[in-house]
Design a protein around this motif. Structure first.
Motif, short mmCIF file in Angstrom:
data_model
loop_
_atom_site.label_atom_id
_atom_site.label_comp_id
_atom_site.label_asym_id
_atom_site.label_seq_id
_atom_site.Cartn_x
_atom_site.Cartn_y
_atom_site.Cartn_z
N SER A 173 0.85 -1.18 0.00
CA SER A 173 0.00 0.00 0.00
C SER A 173 0.89 1.24 0.00
CB SER A 173 -0.95 0.01 1.20
OG SER A 173 -1.92 1.04 1.05
N LEU A 234 -10.96 -1.17 -4.39
CA LEU A 234 -9.51 -1.33 -4.60
C LEU A 234 -9.00 -2.67 -4.08
CD1 LEU A 234 -8.40 2.26 -3.53
CD2 LEU A 234 -8.37 1.34 -5.85
N LEU A 237 -7.20 -6.49 -6.62
CA LEU A 237 -6.84 -6.05 -7.97
C LEU A 237 -5.70 -6.85 -8.56
CD1 LEU A 237 -6.90 -2.17 -7.41
CD2 LEU A 237 -8.67 -3.57 -8.52
N VAL A 242 -4.11 -2.03 -10.99
CA VAL A 242 -3.89 -1.20 -9.80
C VAL A 242 -3.89 0.28 -10.14
CG1 VAL A 242 -2.21 -0.58 -8.00
CG2 VAL A 242 -2.67 -2.98 -8.49
N LEU A 246 -6.82 3.01 -8.93
CA LEU A 246 -6.49 4.10 -8.01
C LEU A 246 -6.89 5.45 -8.59
CD1 LEU A 246 -3.03 2.87 -6.69
CD2 LEU A 246 -5.02 3.38 -5.27
N GLY A 262 1.88 1.27 -9.61
CA GLY A 262 1.70 0.41 -10.77
C GLY A 262 2.99 -0.28 -11.18
N ALA A 265 3.81 -3.02 -8.58
CA ALA A 265 2.89 -4.15 -8.77
C ALA A 265 3.30 -4.99 -9.97
CB ALA A 265 1.46 -3.63 -8.94
N GLU A 277 -0.40 -8.80 -3.03
CA GLU A 277 -1.69 -8.16 -3.24
C GLU A 277 -1.61 -6.69 -2.85
OE1 GLU A 277 -3.94 -9.06 1.01
OE2 GLU A 277 -4.21 -10.47 -0.66
N PHE A 278 -2.36 -5.85 -3.56
CA PHE A 278 -2.51 -4.47 -3.12
C PHE A 278 -3.56 -4.46 -2.01
CE2 PHE A 278 -4.71 -0.34 -3.27
CZ PHE A 278 -3.62 0.47 -2.96
#
Length: 417
Positions: A173, A234, A237, A242, A246, A262, A265, A277-278
């Protein structure tokens, strides 16, 4: 006289230390292969540095050290600040920033730091929670791009896999996203801290519990509901979704923040064997985080095994100017507890009778060690079977019994194997 350890601390038997040594050696090898260099910092730091507001809740758990030369009785009403000048470090990040400020001229750029050492927090003693415990950190100082985030995550994932922890998940995050989320749902900046604290409890008390806690703090219920709606949009994703998600969900979020998330990720998605994972609810408690944050979890436990993030303004407290920095801390004690006791390594007890010349005994032991194995010399004593039982309990896997008439030594396994 009570010889037990202080509450919240513990003695470690050889078998426990052997596991810890194995874990540390494995992690060290992985981090060295990524270019991280080990440093050491003192256990004691200046109290003003440890109480500067950047340690979050940990500052409330600080062990403070009295100044030297104080009288046995001090005048009533004397402020604590006049009695204390040092404290025991509660993590390795705050000392690292001072270290970098003092030594930056002699360090490569960017500087890849590896630290391992004890830290202290005045915790309430409980299972798995100690007042003295060890942390294992890597940090990259001087790199502003997400090269730092990607490398730190990859190196830490490799270290955990190296000690045998598979099935972990990296959660990602960004503190800037959290701030933008709070602003987007209409929360005043003065309420952000309370909002983050409540949100961080989501996995423990669920949305109903979070809403009750936040509205109890005076936050508008409609703001909490709006935050929930955006967070759920969110969640779960894929890597290539991602950035767009966002931007759509929080239009005020800066383009560079979206692009960086991004990029990270996408890089994590390319790593074979890494699950990530986000996580739009990940907060992390330290007040010094300024950008991306991350944690590693495992399905068998409710707590994280490692965590970290970017802290671009913390080094400036020592240097007088901000320096980009990012770090990852492995929960060393938690990992050791999960692994349990390791299988016994090959270890030979060389027993000898009293009429055997010591030179002969040490010759036998040297032969064992020459093969790269462990050998410990011990005189024969007491009942033979009882002594073998004690050796097995101590971790030996085999023995050699040297007698005066021994020509060729014979190694035998312990435990009747």
């Amino acid at each position: 006289m009570d010889n037990s350890p202080a509450r919240g601390t513990r003695d470690l038997l050889p078998s426990a230390v052997a596991t810890r040594d194995h874990v540390l050696a494995t992690i060290t090898d992985v981090y060295h292969r990524f270019g991280y260099q080990r440093i050491e910092t003192p256990a004691l730091e200046d109290i003003t540095r440890l109480t500067g507001g950047q340690g979050g809740e940990n500052e409330k758990l600080l062990f403070q050290v009295l100044r030297r030369g104080l009288p046995a009785i001090v005048e009533a009403g004397t402020p604590l600040s006049e009695l204390v000048d040092l404290g025991l470090r509660f993590d390795l990040t705050v000392p690292l920033t001072r270290f970098y400020g003092n030594n930056q001229a002699a360090l490569p750029q960017p500087f890849r730091s590896f630290q391992f050492g004890p830290v202290w927090r005045a915790e309430r003693p409980a299972k798995g929670r100690y007042r003295q415990f060890y942390q294992c950190d890597i940090d990259m100082i001087g790199e502003a791009s997400v090269l730092a985030e990607v490398e730190l995550i990859e190196a830490t994932a490799a270290a955990l896999a190296g000690v045998g922890l598979t099935g972990t998940t990296v959660r990602l995050s960004d503190r800037r996203y959290l701030s933008a989320l709070a602003a987007a749902v209409g929360l005043d900046e003065s309420a952000w801290s309370g909002f983050f604290i409540g949100l961080d409890k989501l996995d423990k008390i669920g949305w109903d519990g979070v809403r009750a806690e936040l509205t109890g703090r005076g936050l508008p219920g409609e703001a909490v509901d709006a935050a929930r709606e955006r967070i759920e949009a969110l969640t779960g994703l894929a890597a290539d979704k991602v950035a767009d998600a966002l931007s759509d969900t929080i239009p005020s979020l800066a383009d560079d923040v979206v692009a960086d998330l991004g990029t990270v990720a996408g890089c994590l998605d390319d790593l074979a064997g890494l699950t990530w994972e986000f996580d739009p609810t990940l907060v992390r408690g330290m007040g010094y985080y300024t950008g991306q944050i991350f944690e590693v979890g495992h399905p068998s436990v409710s707590y994280s095994l490692a965590g970290g993030g970017r802290y671009d303004r913390l080094v400036g407290r020592s240097l007088g100017k901000d320096v980009p920095a990012c770090g990852f801390s492995i929960g060393f004690e938690r990992i050791v507890d999960m692994l349990g006791e390791l299988p016994r390594a090959d270890s030979v007890a060389v027993l000898f009778e009293s009429d055997v010349p010591l030179a002969r005994v040490f010759e036998v032991a040297r032969g064992v060690r020459g093969d790269g194995r462990t050998a410990a010399v011990q005189p024969r004593s007491g009942k033979f079977g009882a002594q073998l039982g004690r050796l097995e309990a101590a971790g030996f896997t085999s023995f050699i019994h040297v007698k005066a008439d021994t020509v060729e030594v014979e190694e035998r396994p312990l435990g009747g194997k």
